[in-house]
Design a protein around this motif. Structure first.
Motif, PDB file in Angstrom:
ATOM      1  N   LYS A 144       0.859  -1.186   0.327  1.00 31.25           N
ATOM      2  CA  LYS A 144       0.218  -0.034   0.062  1.00 31.25           C
ATOM      3  C   LYS A 144       1.488   0.822  -0.146  1.00 31.25           C
ATOM      4  CE  LYS A 144      -3.668   0.116   1.035  1.00 31.25           C
ATOM      5  NZ  LYS A 144      -4.716   0.338   0.104  1.00 31.25           N
ATOM      6  N   ARG A 145       1.341   1.178   0.712  1.00 32.62           N
ATOM      7  CA  ARG A 145       2.701   2.424   0.213  1.00 32.62           C
ATOM      8  C   ARG A 145       3.739   2.108  -0.921  1.00 32.62           C
ATOM      9  NH1 ARG A 145       4.266   4.656   5.326  1.00 32.62           N
ATOM     10  NH2 ARG A 145       5.926   5.647   4.326  1.00 32.62           N
ATOM     11  N   VAL A 148       0.687   4.205  -4.267  1.00 36.60           N
ATOM     12  CA  VAL A 148      -1.046   4.497  -3.829  1.00 36.60           C
ATOM     13  C   VAL A 148      -2.341   4.183  -4.623  1.00 36.60           C
ATOM     14  CG1 VAL A 148      -2.204   6.925  -3.017  1.00 36.60           C
ATOM     15  CG2 VAL A 148      -0.219   6.816  -2.555  1.00 36.60           C
ATOM     16  N   HIS A 149      -3.052   3.408  -3.523  1.00 36.42           N
ATOM     17  CA  HIS A 149      -4.513   3.252  -4.130  1.00 36.42           C
ATOM     18  C   HIS A 149      -5.353   3.219  -2.534  1.00 36.42           C
ATOM     19  CE1 HIS A 149      -1.678  -0.190  -2.933  1.00 36.42           C
ATOM     20  NE2 HIS A 149      -2.940  -0.996  -2.845  1.00 36.42           N
ATOM     21  N   HIS A 150      -6.641   3.211  -3.137  1.00 34.94           N
ATOM     22  CA  HIS A 150      -7.491   2.630  -2.205  1.00 34.94           C
ATOM     23  C   HIS A 150      -8.980   3.355  -2.046  1.00 34.94           C
ATOM     24  CE1 HIS A 150      -8.175   7.288  -0.904  1.00 34.94           C
ATOM     25  NE2 HIS A 150      -6.644   7.218  -1.397  1.00 34.94           N
ATOM     26  N   PRO A 152     -12.393   4.869  -0.379  1.00 36.65           N
ATOM     27  CA  PRO A 152     -12.544   6.020  -0.449  1.00 36.65           C
ATOM     28  C   PRO A 152     -14.012   5.904   0.146  1.00 36.65           C
ATOM     29  CG  PRO A 152     -12.672   6.918  -2.263  1.00 36.65           C
ATOM     30  CD  PRO A 152     -11.829   5.292  -2.955  1.00 36.65           C
ATOM     31  N   ASP A 309      -0.895  13.637   3.483  1.00 34.97           N
ATOM     32  CA  ASP A 309      -2.205  13.211   3.135  1.00 34.97           C
ATOM     33  C   ASP A 309      -2.318  12.618   4.006  1.00 34.97           C
ATOM     34  OD1 ASP A 309      -2.194  14.369   0.820  1.00 34.97           O
ATOM     35  OD2 ASP A 309      -2.082  12.448  -1.087  1.00 34.97           O
ATOM     36  N   SER A 310      -1.177  11.243   4.631  1.00 39.97           N
ATOM     37  CA  SER A 310      -1.651  11.017   5.863  1.00 39.97           C
ATOM     38  C   SER A 310      -2.211  11.604   7.040  1.00 39.97           C
ATOM     39  CB  SER A 310      -0.290   9.790   6.100  1.00 39.97           C
ATOM     40  OG  SER A 310       0.939  10.801   6.855  1.00 39.97           O
ATOM     41  N   TYR A 315      -6.876   8.244   3.982  1.00 38.60           N
ATOM     42  CA  TYR A 315      -6.885   6.284   3.980  1.00 38.60           C
ATOM     43  C   TYR A 315      -7.302   5.849   4.556  1.00 38.60           C
ATOM     44  CZ  TYR A 315      -3.056   8.778   0.508  1.00 38.60           C
ATOM     45  OH  TYR A 315      -2.433   9.387  -0.866  1.00 38.60           O
ATOM     46  N   ASP A 316      -7.955   6.577   5.157  1.00 42.44           N
ATOM     47  CA  ASP A 316      -8.932   5.747   6.515  1.00 42.44           C
ATOM     48  C   ASP A 316     -10.753   5.373   6.405  1.00 42.44           C
ATOM     49  OD1 ASP A 316      -5.991   5.715   7.765  1.00 42.44           O
ATOM     50  OD2 ASP A 316      -6.584   7.371   8.600  1.00 42.44           O
ATOM     51  N   SER A 317     -10.424   5.294   4.901  1.00 40.85           N
ATOM     52  CA  SER A 317     -12.032   5.112   5.006  1.00 40.85           C
ATOM     53  C   SER A 317     -12.715   3.843   5.772  1.00 40.85           C
ATOM     54  CB  SER A 317     -12.752   5.017   3.269  1.00 40.85           C
ATOM     55  OG  SER A 317     -12.372   4.043   3.678  1.00 40.85           O
ATOM     56  N   GLU A 320     -12.036   1.532   3.638  1.00 41.40           N
ATOM     57  CA  GLU A 320     -10.027   0.542   3.715  1.00 41.40           C
ATOM     58  C   GLU A 320      -9.628  -0.146   4.911  1.00 41.40           C
ATOM     59  OE1 GLU A 320      -6.695   1.088   2.340  1.00 41.40           O
ATOM     60  OE2 GLU A 320      -8.313   0.871   0.090  1.00 41.40           O
TER      61      GLU A 320
END
Length: 345
Positions: A144-145, A148-150, A152, A309-310, A315-317, A320
Motif C-alpha cells: 500500500k506504500r 498509493v491506491h485506496h 474512499p 496525505d496521511s 486513507y482511513d475510510s 479501507e
C-alpha cells in the motif's frame, strides 16, 4: 524528440483507456496471452528478482505460499473459508453468473466470450486465484506504500470508488523492503478479489475509477508504465466490464493532447466514460459531482492543505479499515504477523 513524445503520450492514453475497457479501435499491444507469477504471502528469497516476464510459468500453490504456519491445536473453532470460483462444479460456462460480462466484452459473440472466459479460468487455476483471500498476505501494508491506491467510499450512484496514483510508484522502496514487482502484482489481485467477492459480490457490479496523475513525470513514464499496463491488463482481461466511469485528474498537458488525437475514433459510449482534467476549480467541480461531496478525499481538491496525505486521514475510510482488518484476521489464523516497512526511501 517530438515523435518519441507523441508515442509515449499515446501509450499513456492507451493505458487510461484500458482502465475504461475501451481499447477497441487501436491495436496497442499492452497485454498478450500470458500469466503472472503470483506469490501470495511469500517469504522473500531474492530482493533483486524484479522482472515479471510475460512467459513466466505460474508457480504451484505449494511454492507460491509462505513457509507452513505452525500447526494449531484443535479447539473446535471453524476457520472461515474464502474460496471464490467463477464456475461451480458441473456448471456450464454459459450458465455462470459471470458469463454475461464476458459476453458484453465480446459484443455478444458467444464463442469469443467462451474463449475469454476459459482463458480467465486457466489464469485463475494456474495462479491459484480462487484461494487468494484464504492465504496470508503479510506484505499488505508495504504494498500500500509502494503505490498509493485506496477505496474512499461510494459515489452518489452507489458505485465503489477506486483511486490510484501511478506517479507514486516507488520500486526503490519495494527493493529495499524485499518486495518485488510480482509481489505487488499479487497484491493488486488480492485487492480485486476482495473488492469483487467481499465488498461487491454481485456479478454485475461496477466501479468508478479515479487515476490521479499527480507526480507523473514524462521522464519517468517508461520506468513504471510497463508494470501499470500489466496490472491494467489483468483488470480488463480477467475482471472485464467492471468500469462505470474513469476520471483522470491532475493530468499533464501532454496526456490531454494525446487523448484528443484518439478521442474521435472512440465510440460515443466510450467517450462518455472518460474525462480528463487538470488541477483547478473545474476539476474540483467534476470530482465533487462524480465522486461526491461526502466521499471525495480532500487531498484531491485544489483547496487541499499542503500537508502529508496521511495527516488528512484520506486513507482511513471504513472500507479501507475493514479490508485491512480482513487481512490481519487471515494472518492471525496462519500464526503470522504483518511485515513492517523497514526502509522508507
Amino acid at each position: 524528440m517530438r515523435t518519441l513524445t507523441t508515442i509515449l503520450a499515446t501509450i499513456v492514453v492507451g493505458t487510461i483507456l484500458r482502465v475504461s475497457e475501451a481499447v477497441v479501435v487501436f491495436d496497442i499491444p499492452f497485454v498478450g496471452k500470458h500469466f503472472f507469477v503470483l506469490r501470495g504471502g511469500s517469504t522473500k528469497s531474492n530482493a533483486s528478482d524484479h522482472a515479471v516476464t510475460e512467459e513466466s510459468a505460474p508457480l504451484s500453490p505449494t511454492v507460491a505460499s509462505s513457509d507452513p504456519p505452525p500447526t494449531q491445536e484443535s479447539n473446535n473453532t471453524e476457520v472461515p473459508s474464502y474460496d471464490f470460483s467463477l464456475l461451480q462444479p458441473g456448471e456450464e460456462i454459459e450458465n455462470s453468473v459471470h458469463f454475461q460480462r464476458y459476453l458484453r466484452m465480446q459484443k455478444g459473440n458467444v464463442e469469443k466470450a467462451k474463449h475469454a472466459f476459459e482463458e480467465t479460468l486457466e489464469w485463475r487455476k494456474a495462479n491459484d486465484v480462487d484461494t487468494t483471500l484464504n492465504r496470508p498476505h503479510p506484505d499488505y501494508d508495504i504494498c500500500k506504500r509502494i503505490q498509493v491506491h485506496h477505496f474512499p467510499g461510494r459515489d452518489p450512484s452507489g458505485h465503489i470508488i477506486f483511486i490510484q496514483r501511478p506517479g507514486s510508484l516507488n520500486f526503490d522502496m519495494g527493493e529495499k523492503n524485499n518486495v518485488t514487482k510480482e509481489d505487488l502484482l499479487y497484491h493488486y489481485v488480492w485487492v480485486l478479489e476482495y473488492c469483487w467477492n467481499i465488498l461487491e459480490p454481485a456479478p454485475d457490479q461496477i466501479m468508478t475509477n479515479v487515476l490521479d496523475m499527480k507526480g507523473v513525470k514524462f521522464s519517468r513514464v517508461k520506468q513504471y508504465l510497463n508494470f501499470i499496463r500489466k496490472f491494467l491488463g489483468v483488470m480488463s482481461k480477467h475482471y472485464p466490464q467492471r468500469s462505470y466511469k474513469t476520471l483522470v485528474i491532475n493530468s499533464p498537458a501532454w496526456t490531454s493532447m494525446a487523448y484528443k488525437l484518439v478521442a474521435p475514433f472512440l465510440r460515443e459510449s466510450t467517450r462518455k466514460k472518460i474525462s480528463i482534467h487538470c488541477r483547478g476549480k473545474r476539476q474540483d467541480k467534476v470530482l465533487l459531482d462524480i465522486v461526491g461531496k461526502e466521499t471525495c478525499p480532500i487531498n484531491l481538491l485544489s483547496t487541499s492543505p499542503k500537508v502529508d496525505d496521511s495527516e488528512l486521514g484520506v486513507y482511513d475510510s471504513p472500507i479501507e479499515t475493514a479490508m485491512r482488518e480482513f487481512c490481519l484476521a487471515r494472518l492471525e489464523e496462519a500464526g503470522m504477523t504483518m511485515r513492517q516497512l523497514t526502509v522508507e526511501e
